[in-house]
Design a protein around this motif. Sequence first.
Motif, PDB file in Angstrom:
ATOM      1  N   GLN A   1       0.943  -1.203  -0.162  1.00  0.00           N
ATOM      2  CA  GLN A   1      -0.107   0.199   0.055  1.00  0.00           C
ATOM      3  C   GLN A   1       0.783   1.196   0.026  1.00  0.00           C
ATOM      4  O   GLN A   1       1.909   1.248   0.439  1.00  0.00           O
ATOM      5  N   ILE A   2       0.204   2.410  -0.427  1.00  0.00           N
ATOM      6  CA  ILE A   2       1.139   3.599  -0.218  1.00  0.00           C
ATOM      7  C   ILE A   2      -0.019   4.500   0.403  1.00  0.00           C
ATOM      8  O   ILE A   2      -1.355   4.157   0.312  1.00  0.00           O
ATOM      9  N   PHE A   3       0.267   5.719   1.001  1.00  0.00           N
ATOM     10  CA  PHE A   3      -0.249   6.790   1.471  1.00  0.00           C
ATOM     11  C   PHE A   3      -0.098   7.770   0.689  1.00  0.00           C
ATOM     12  O   PHE A   3       0.963   8.295   0.193  1.00  0.00           O
ATOM     13  N   THR A   4      -1.294   8.455   0.036  1.00  0.00           N
ATOM     14  CA  THR A   4      -1.126   9.741  -0.624  1.00  0.00           C
ATOM     15  C   THR A   4      -2.374  10.643  -0.742  1.00  0.00           C
ATOM     16  O   THR A   4      -3.443  10.285  -0.295  1.00  0.00           O
ATOM     17  N   ARG A   5      -2.040  12.036  -0.751  1.00  0.00           N
ATOM     18  CA  ARG A   5      -3.222  12.772  -0.914  1.00  0.00           C
ATOM     19  C   ARG A   5      -3.226  13.186  -2.206  1.00  0.00           C
ATOM     20  O   ARG A   5      -4.531  13.782  -2.660  1.00  0.00           O
ATOM     21  N   SER A   6      -2.368  13.051  -3.125  1.00  0.00           N
ATOM     22  CA  SER A   6      -2.388  13.542  -4.506  1.00  0.00           C
ATOM     23  C   SER A   6      -2.832  12.641  -5.498  1.00  0.00           C
ATOM     24  O   SER A   6      -3.206  12.653  -6.559  1.00  0.00           O
ATOM     25  N   GLY A   7      -2.900  11.179  -4.967  1.00  0.00           N
ATOM     26  CA  GLY A   7      -2.963  10.047  -5.831  1.00  0.00           C
ATOM     27  C   GLY A   7      -1.518   9.448  -6.308  1.00  0.00           C
ATOM     28  O   GLY A   7      -1.563   8.291  -6.925  1.00  0.00           O
ATOM     29  N   GLY A   8      -0.542  10.104  -6.279  1.00  0.00           N
ATOM     30  CA  GLY A   8       0.840   9.450  -6.448  1.00  0.00           C
ATOM     31  C   GLY A   8       1.584   9.242  -5.185  1.00  0.00           C
ATOM     32  O   GLY A   8       1.238   9.647  -4.130  1.00  0.00           O
ATOM     33  N   PHE A   9       2.821   8.980  -5.503  1.00  0.00           N
ATOM     34  CA  PHE A   9       3.782   8.462  -4.476  1.00  0.00           C
ATOM     35  C   PHE A   9       4.085   9.702  -3.777  1.00  0.00           C
ATOM     36  O   PHE A   9       4.356  10.759  -4.163  1.00  0.00           O
ATOM     37  N   MET A  10       4.217   9.597  -2.567  1.00  0.00           N
ATOM     38  CA  MET A  10       4.488  10.927  -1.508  1.00  0.00           C
ATOM     39  C   MET A  10       5.480  10.455  -0.386  1.00  0.00           C
ATOM     40  O   MET A  10       5.475  11.336   0.603  1.00  0.00           O
ATOM     41  N   GLY A  11       6.156   9.365  -0.549  1.00  0.00           N
ATOM     42  CA  GLY A  11       7.097   8.987   0.324  1.00  0.00           C
ATOM     43  C   GLY A  11       6.951   8.172   1.481  1.00  0.00           C
ATOM     44  O   GLY A  11       7.429   7.771   2.389  1.00  0.00           O
ATOM     45  N   LEU A  12       5.439   7.520   1.546  1.00  0.00           N
ATOM     46  CA  LEU A  12       5.147   6.838   2.553  1.00  0.00           C
ATOM     47  C   LEU A  12       4.632   5.493   1.802  1.00  0.00           C
ATOM     48  O   LEU A  12       3.386   5.337   1.244  1.00  0.00           O
ATOM     49  N   SER A  13       5.195   4.294   1.972  1.00  0.00           N
ATOM     50  CA  SER A  13       4.966   3.078   0.989  1.00  0.00           C
ATOM     51  C   SER A  13       4.862   2.043   2.320  1.00  0.00           C
ATOM     52  O   SER A  13       5.865   2.119   3.238  1.00  0.00           O
TER      53      SER A  13
END
Length: 478
Positions: free
Chosen positions: A236-248
Amino acid sequence: MFLLKRMMAVTVATALLGWQSLGMAQSLPDFTDLVEEVSPAVVNISTSRAATSSPMAGAPGMPDLEGMPPIFREFFEHSFPQGPQQQPRQQQPSPQSLGSGFILSKDGYILTNNHVVEGADEIFVRLSDRRELLAKLVGADPRSDLALLKIETDEDLPSVRIGKSSDLKPGEWVLAIGSPFGFDHSVTAGIVSAKGRSLPTENYVPFIQTDVAINPGNSGGPLLNLKGEVVGINSQIFTRSGGFMGLSFAIPADVAMDVVEQLKVSGSVQRGWLGVVVQEINKDLAESFGLPKPAGALVAQIMPGGPADEGSLEVGDVILEFDGKEINMSSDLPHAVGRVRPGTEASLVVMRDKKRRTIELKVGALPEDDAVAASSAPAEAVPSVASNRLGVVVAELTEQQREALDISAGIAVREVRQGPAAMVGLRPGDVVTSLDNQQIESVKQFEQLTEKLPTNRSVSMRVIREGRASYITFRLAD
């Protein structure tokens, strides 16, 4: 002369900077051998399913969104332009590139994420030599988001080596190989950011958090240490933009291998369960329960008929250890309990009445739906009485309320006025079952306790709101 000296100074500085840069470069890991060794065992997973088209189906390159987690669906819906609106129509099954996986053994067992293959009619595995093979689903575990596949070949397949995720340390280099957006065998690297993370979607997996770039298509691929061993499964990833934000987030290999063994044997997974609702211990709760520091899992509620209900665990206990494992945060408890086989006798160290105790408890099996707590509308209560010290108006519980909440004691909050109760968020309709670690039997007892409450120290109150219990704390001034 001045110009010459200045040029010499610049040259020396440049040389020193060059040596420093060279030293930094030499300290960074070289992943080339690792990638060459592991890549042959990393595969692309695609599926086919009979589905109806949607308004988004006309977008060029738009993958099938069915079965994807909401975070990925949101990513694709924002990243692809919408095609023309179409009427739903039946489509023929067609392969969709969804994710990654890796070969566990030379006889063709493959591990991937459950959300990659969930609901598929057919599953296809594309090997590193571009061959595509039909895979059989051996078993899946939605809770851990893992699925075990099997492909048949006449030759031994390249496989990965499994490492110990428990040996990972924050700051350690890790590497991911996968197929983001269908780009096979893409390599990204980063470090371990944290361990033992709980996510809102799943409390029974202690996720590994990294800053490795993960995108849709990486799901199910391996997370590797510098020895080339698989230590996690990218999920999983955590994102507010829909793309990778440094939290995987990756599923630890230790957890995954336990799931794999159960899937091989039975096609499903069983997890341990205590049947309790726990909450985090903060500074004020720690003081109230006599703890030297904020640590442990506070038992706020016990599920009727569950293992804890049939055992000797009590509401208000603070679980400090489970089966020899220290419980520092409440999220540590589901991780520890979930890995214990149902029916196992476990030893728990708890803080009860400000004293450490050891109790034995038989662990149960986690039910499919563990949302057991039910809410009920408050029934008519008898005339209420005001307690001016807390600023709350309370009433005796009716028999219907006791039966609906499955409790034998407590009082109902009818009105919250200005005072400590309002400041800590108490609401009308709440049910108070204990105050300052003492069970509330009646309104009269509640009034007596409020008059004797100490000042300038944390006082705990157990509150049931909409069927769910939790502890709150407050502090009375002189």
